[in-house]
Design a protein around this motif. Structure first.
Motif, PDB file in Angstrom:
ATOM      1  N   GLU A 288      -7.225   3.086  14.826  1.00  0.00           N
ATOM      2  CA  GLU A 288      -5.903   3.379  14.287  1.00  0.00           C
ATOM      3  C   GLU A 288      -5.246   4.369  15.233  1.00  0.00           C
TER       4      GLU A 288
ATOM      5  N   ILE B 180      -0.234   3.909  -2.721  1.00  0.00           N
ATOM      6  CA  ILE B 180      -0.919   5.133  -2.313  1.00  0.00           C
ATOM      7  C   ILE B 180       0.038   6.319  -2.245  1.00  0.00           C
TER       8      ILE B 180
ATOM      9  N   PHE C 287     -13.242   2.626   8.720  1.00  0.00           N
ATOM     10  CA  PHE C 287     -12.050   2.614   7.887  1.00  0.00           C
ATOM     11  C   PHE C 287     -12.319   1.803   6.631  1.00  0.00           C
ATOM     12  N   VAL C 288     -11.357   1.765   5.725  1.00  0.00           N
ATOM     13  CA  VAL C 288     -11.501   1.039   4.465  1.00  0.00           C
ATOM     14  C   VAL C 288     -11.888  -0.421   4.720  1.00  0.00           C
ATOM     15  N   ASP C 289     -11.252  -1.028   5.720  1.00  0.00           N
ATOM     16  CA  ASP C 289     -11.598  -2.387   6.120  1.00  0.00           C
ATOM     17  C   ASP C 289     -12.459  -2.281   7.378  1.00  0.00           C
TER      18      ASP C 289
ATOM     19  N   THR D   2     -13.772   3.923  15.493  1.00  0.00           N
ATOM     20  CA  THR D   2     -15.029   3.897  14.743  1.00  0.00           C
ATOM     21  C   THR D   2     -16.238   3.855  15.676  1.00  0.00           C
TER      22      THR D   2
ATOM     23  N   TRP E  15       0.813  -1.216   0.000  1.00  0.00           N
ATOM     24  CA  TRP E  15       0.000   0.000   0.000  1.00  0.00           C
ATOM     25  C   TRP E  15       0.846   1.266   0.000  1.00  0.00           C
TER      26      TRP E  15
END
Length: 130
Positions: free
Chosen positions: A123, A19, A115-117, A84, A15
């Motif tokens: 995090e 990215i 998050f993306v996952d 989250t 990544w």
């Protein structure tokens, strides 16, 4: 201020190149650790469903990054925790205290969208000095 030194630190994740980021950057005596998730060596999320376990794993991983940068937990000046589910803040805070109760860096705890996952519950981002 002129930038006198810069070192990019990689985790080896695909990544990073895809990215365009580094796990951490050392610049002018500071270490900036990118927000880090609880991924295991296999790249999969560890501590599924457990904010405390994910936070603790993240902080262990960050310790390795700090060492690679020539720093340590004792040099951390700021920690940001992204959750989250903000109702789980005490679980993240308990894990954070295991590493920083005596060091006491500046701390922010933030409620974020997923998050993306979706298995990533937390995090952590760190700033330290070398």
């Amino acid at each position: 201020m002129e930038l006198t030194m810069r070192k990019n630190i990689s985790s080896g994740s695909a990544w990073e190149a895809k990215i365009g980021y580094s796990r951490a950057v050392v610049a002018n005596g500071l270490v900036f650790v990118s927000p880090t998730a609880a991924t295991g060596p296999d790249g999969k999320i560890a501590g599924k469903g457990d904010v405390f376990a994910q936070t603790k794993l993240i902080l262990q991983k960050v310790g390795e990054v700090l060492a690679d940068a020539g720093s340590s937990y004792e040099n951390v000046v700021q920690t940001k925790i992204y959750l989250t589910d903000i109702s789980k803040w005490q679980e993240a805070a308990k894990a954070n205290a295991e590493f920083f109760a005596d060091i006491r860096p500046a701390l922010g705890i933030f409620h974020v969208k997923p998050f993306v996952d979706p298995e990533i519950l937390v995090e952590v981002e760190i700033i330290a000095f070398v």
